[in-house]
Design an enzyme around this catalytic site. Structure first.
Site, PDB file in Angstrom:
ATOM      1  N   CYS A   1      11.571  -2.520  -3.989  1.00 54.64           N
ATOM      2  CA  CYS A   1      10.273  -2.354  -3.001  1.00 54.64           C
ATOM      3  C   CYS A   1      10.695  -1.123  -1.960  1.00 54.64           C
ATOM      4  O   CYS A   1      11.462  -0.188  -2.737  1.00 54.64           O
ATOM      5  CB  CYS A   1      10.015  -3.573  -2.074  1.00 54.64           C
TER       6      CYS A   1
ATOM      7  N   GLN B   1      15.249  -4.875   0.366  1.00 56.38           N
ATOM      8  CA  GLN B   1      15.894  -5.989   1.365  1.00 56.38           C
ATOM      9  C   GLN B   1      15.232  -7.165   1.257  1.00 56.38           C
ATOM     10  O   GLN B   1      15.760  -8.279   1.309  1.00 56.38           O
ATOM     11  CB  GLN B   1      16.130  -5.280   2.541  1.00 56.38           C
TER      12      GLN B   1
ATOM     13  N   ARG C   1      11.304  -7.770   0.037  1.00 59.95           N
ATOM     14  CA  ARG C   1      10.334  -7.960  -0.734  1.00 59.95           C
ATOM     15  C   ARG C   1      10.751  -7.758  -2.178  1.00 59.95           C
ATOM     16  O   ARG C   1      10.250  -8.669  -3.184  1.00 59.95           O
ATOM     17  CB  ARG C   1       9.033  -6.991  -0.862  1.00 59.95           C
TER      18      ARG C   1
ATOM     19  N   GLU D   1       0.885  -1.156   0.068  1.00 61.59           N
ATOM     20  CA  GLU D   1       0.036   0.006   0.052  1.00 61.59           C
ATOM     21  C   GLU D   1       0.826   1.267   0.121  1.00 61.59           C
ATOM     22  O   GLU D   1       0.413   2.451  -0.358  1.00 61.59           O
ATOM     23  CB  GLU D   1      -1.004   0.048   1.006  1.00 61.59           C
ATOM     24  N   GLU D   2       2.204   0.971   0.131  1.00 67.65           N
ATOM     25  CA  GLU D   2       2.962   2.485   0.294  1.00 67.65           C
ATOM     26  C   GLU D   2       2.940   3.213  -0.997  1.00 67.65           C
ATOM     27  O   GLU D   2       3.082   4.294  -1.078  1.00 67.65           O
ATOM     28  CB  GLU D   2       4.255   2.001   0.752  1.00 67.65           C
TER      29      GLU D   2
ATOM     30  N   CYS E   1       1.221   3.766 -14.201  1.00 63.75           N
ATOM     31  CA  CYS E   1       1.647   5.232 -14.635  1.00 63.75           C
ATOM     32  C   CYS E   1       1.972   5.079 -16.071  1.00 63.75           C
ATOM     33  O   CYS E   1       2.720   4.431 -16.453  1.00 63.75           O
ATOM     34  CB  CYS E   1       2.936   5.196 -13.802  1.00 63.75           C
TER      35      CYS E   1
ATOM     36  N   HIS F   1       5.974   7.292  -6.744  1.00 64.36           N
ATOM     37  CA  HIS F   1       6.670   6.178  -7.494  1.00 64.36           C
ATOM     38  C   HIS F   1       7.709   6.551  -8.377  1.00 64.36           C
ATOM     39  O   HIS F   1       7.705   7.656  -8.863  1.00 64.36           O
ATOM     40  CB  HIS F   1       5.709   5.359  -7.979  1.00 64.36           C
TER      41      HIS F   1
HETATM   42 ZN    ZN Z   1       3.262   8.063 -12.195  1.00 62.66          ZN
END
Ligand code: ZN
Length: 131
Positions: free
Chosen positions: A70, A74, A76, A30-31, A125, A37
């Site tokens: 992620c 480290q 995920r 969810e971050e 995106c 991003h």
């Molecule tokens: Zn974007």
């Protein structure tokens, strides 16, 4: 022949990310919604990553280099990169992928180094250079 996972630094990725053969795969959960991003990155959350592997392969058709990250790269990020390696080996699918990489220090390191962060809400995106 076993594939190996290599690491790429933020500055290397910054220079390479607009190459048409590269796909950036964000496996944060969810971050991503709160923290922005890397522009043009795909989002395949780690908690559903295994189920979405076939879909990932469809979306990256034509790309030969995948860069996973992620938040810190480290746990995920490397885990999902490894899942892709195993999947490709088990399915005997080549998929045209030559390089499976993990972004060192992840998104947090990218942002902390002042590299551009996209905050669009498009899924996927569609930004390719402005951010
Ligand atoms: Zn974007």
């Amino acid at each position: 022949m076993s594939r190996s996972i290599t690491y790429i630094t933020g500055s290397q990725l910054l220079a390479l990310r607009r190459q048409p053969n590269i796909a950036i795969v964000d496996v944060r959960d969810e971050e991503r919604t709160y923290d922005g991003h890397i522009s043009s990155s795909l989002h395949f959350p780690s908690d559903t990553f295994s189920d979405n592997l076939p879909n990932l392969l469809l979306q990256i058709k034509g790309k030969d280099t995948l860069v996973f990250h992620c938040a810190l790269s480290q746990v995920r990020g490397p885990t999902c990169a490894r899942k892709l390696v195993n999947y490709l080996e088990e399915s005997k699918e080549d998929a045209g992928i030559k390089n499976i990489m993990v972004l060192e220090r992840g998104f947090n390191g990218w942002e902390a180094s002042g590299r551009p962060v996209c905050r669009c809400t498009n899924v996927p995106c569609k930004e390719h250079g402005t951010a």
